[in-house]
Enzyme design. Structure first.
Site, PDB file in Angstrom:
ATOM      1  CG  ASP A 181       6.884   4.152   2.314  1.00 14.05           C
ATOM      2  OD1 ASP A 181       7.037   2.961   2.597  1.00 14.05           O
ATOM      3  OD2 ASP A 181       6.436   4.998   3.109  1.00 14.05           O
TER       4      ASP A 181
ATOM      5  CD  GLU B 208       4.366   0.182   6.805  1.00 18.74           C
ATOM      6  OE1 GLU B 208       5.291   0.427   7.591  1.00 18.74           O
ATOM      7  OE2 GLU B 208       3.921   1.044   5.998  1.00 18.74           O
ATOM      8  CD  GLU B 209       2.918   3.986   4.077  1.00 19.85           C
ATOM      9  OE1 GLU B 209       2.957   4.636   5.145  1.00 19.85           O
ATOM     10  OE2 GLU B 209       3.891   3.892   3.319  1.00 19.85           O
TER      11      GLU B 209
ATOM     12  CG  HIS C 114       4.213   9.113   3.689  1.00 22.98           C
ATOM     13  ND1 HIS C 114       3.794   8.971   4.994  1.00 22.98           N
ATOM     14  CD2 HIS C 114       4.651   7.888   3.303  1.00 22.98           C
ATOM     15  CE1 HIS C 114       3.980   7.712   5.375  1.00 22.98           C
ATOM     16  NE2 HIS C 114       4.511   7.043   4.362  1.00 22.98           N
TER      17      HIS C 114
ATOM     18  CG  ASP D 264      -0.228   0.084   2.542  1.00 24.27           C
ATOM     19  OD1 ASP D 264       0.779  -0.633   2.715  1.00 24.27           O
ATOM     20  OD2 ASP D 264      -0.669   0.848   3.420  1.00 24.27           O
TER      21      ASP D 264
END
Length: 409
Positions: A143, A177-178, A382, A84
């Protein structure tokens, strides 16, 4: 197979798929679109020849690279990355820009937006590298699709080069995970690894086995809306009360003023009306004692303001998310020693430092799978300034291959 070419092709293919997770969702995974990439990864692993590649009902993808002859009884190690991307920035319609042999200096992302060395001095390290940036309108997805591309490329390389000795290698890809849910349903026993590494770090050489203790805080503020013309001594403006709450927390402990081992309170959302407002914080600290003090300060602030207003207008809900994995990894110094050696053999200088964040490995370490974190080559996660170095991604892949050999010795 050319490792640099392969990892680039995989990375570009993976970031083209929108996998943004959603913290407000009550499903698992939190968004169905994450399964688009996770199913693709399962299919690619099967196509490689990993016959046990599978995806379960929660979206976890797992597979095994079989050991080479004579290494069947070597330790089973795992490599893990998450599919994700952050909900903090748009993750669809990504248009990556590739800068070959970066000459240094500022990088225009579009007609209006420039990534400057003044703002991001780490750029100077990457002079001569091939960089992949955004076009300034989305995040990039390094990421952690950089980590996924590196693990997939390493697995393909091992299969093409059976002369490289290695024990059983377990691969795992996770959703969510985020938003802190990456291993909510992860079956450590079924995964079957003795140790693992998440490939979810940033700058080249990062090796992390300390992370924040983490909690979330949700606060509802119940106001009292009265016509403003007749509000004297009657109105309680929930928005003003929320601002008062935030002002009582130490400004020096906000993310923009902290580094290293310094923890923080981070206000991530504030919305509402005069009648009712909602606030969300994340609370972080490497030291468990200071972490507990931060949570107590939130409770004391709510209690103080409730007393000042004369009624319980603040309702605080605290939830621990994960803890510092250091105490679970330190008893296994070989995990760190081999990672440092693997990096050095790949031409990388290890940089051992604490994560100012968390990874799936934070919780996995407490679930019985000691799991430090390795660099993946991405930067400025992000947001629209996210970028990654293809040269660092190549070295990350070589580090994984070196780890496989070292654990087989």
């Amino acid at each position: 197979m050319n490792i640099k070419k392969e990892v680039l092709e995989r990375f570009l293919r993976y970031i083209a798929i929108d996998t943004q997770s959603d913290p407000q969702s009550e499903t698992y995974p939190s968004t169905a679109k994450q399964l688009d990439l996770l199913n693709l990864l399962r299919d690619e692993l099967l196509h490689m020849g990993l016959s046990d590649a599978a995806i379960d009902g929660y979206g976890y993808v797992t597979a095994t690279v079989p050991p080479t002859k004579g290494c069947e009884n070597k330790p089973v190690i795992g490599f893990i990355a998450h599919a994700d991307t952050s909900p903090d920035m748009k993750g669809s319609g990504i248009r990556p820009q590739i800068i070959e042999n970066y000459a240094g200096g500022d990088i225009p992302l579009n007609d209006r937006l420039v990534m400057t060395v003044a703002d991001f001095p780490e750029l100077s390290f990457f002079k001569g590298h091939t960089l992949i940036t955004t076009d300034g309108t989305t995040l990039l997805g390094a990421d952690d699709k950089a980590g996924i591309a590196e693990i997939m490329t390493a697995a393909a390389w091992l299969l093409e080069h059976p002369e490289i000795p290695h024990g059983p290698i377990r691969i795992g890809f996770t959703p969510d995970e985020e938003i802190g849910g990456g291993v909510d349903h992860f079956d450590v026993k079924a995964f079957g690894a003795q140790f693992a590494y998440t490939v979810d770090g940033g700058f080249e050489g990062e090796l992390e086995y300390e992370n924040f203790n983490a909690a979330s805080a949700r606060i509802t503020v119940q106001g009292r809306n009265i016509h403003p013309g007749y509000a004297k001594d009657k109105m309680i403006n929930a928005l003003e009360a929320a601002c008062a709450f935030n002002a009582l927390l130490p400004a020096c402990q906000r993310p923009e003023h902290t580094e290293g081992y310094e923890g923080f309170f981070h206000l991530t959302a504030l919305n509402g009306t005069v009648e009712e407002a909602r606030m969300e914080y994340i609370v972080r600290d490497h030291d468990r004692g200071r972490f507990e003090e931060k949570k107590r300060l939130l409770e004391q602030t709510a209690a103080f303001l409730n007393a000042r207003y004369g009624e319980e207008i603040f309702v605080l809900t605290l939830k621990d998310q994960y803890y510092n994995m250091r105490e679970r990894v330190e008893p296994h110094p070989e995990l760190i020693a081999k990672a440092c050696q693997a990096m050095e053999e790949a031409g990388v200088t290890p940089i051992v430092r604490p994560i100012r964040g968390g990874t799936d490995g934070s919780r996995l370490s407490y679930m019985g799978l000691p799991c430090p974190n390795l660099f993946a080559g991405g930067m400025n996660f992000h947001g629209k300034y996210e970028y990654c170095s293809l040269d660092s991604m190549e070295k990350a892949t070589l580090t994984l291959l070196n780890l496989c050999k070292l654990w087989a010795e």
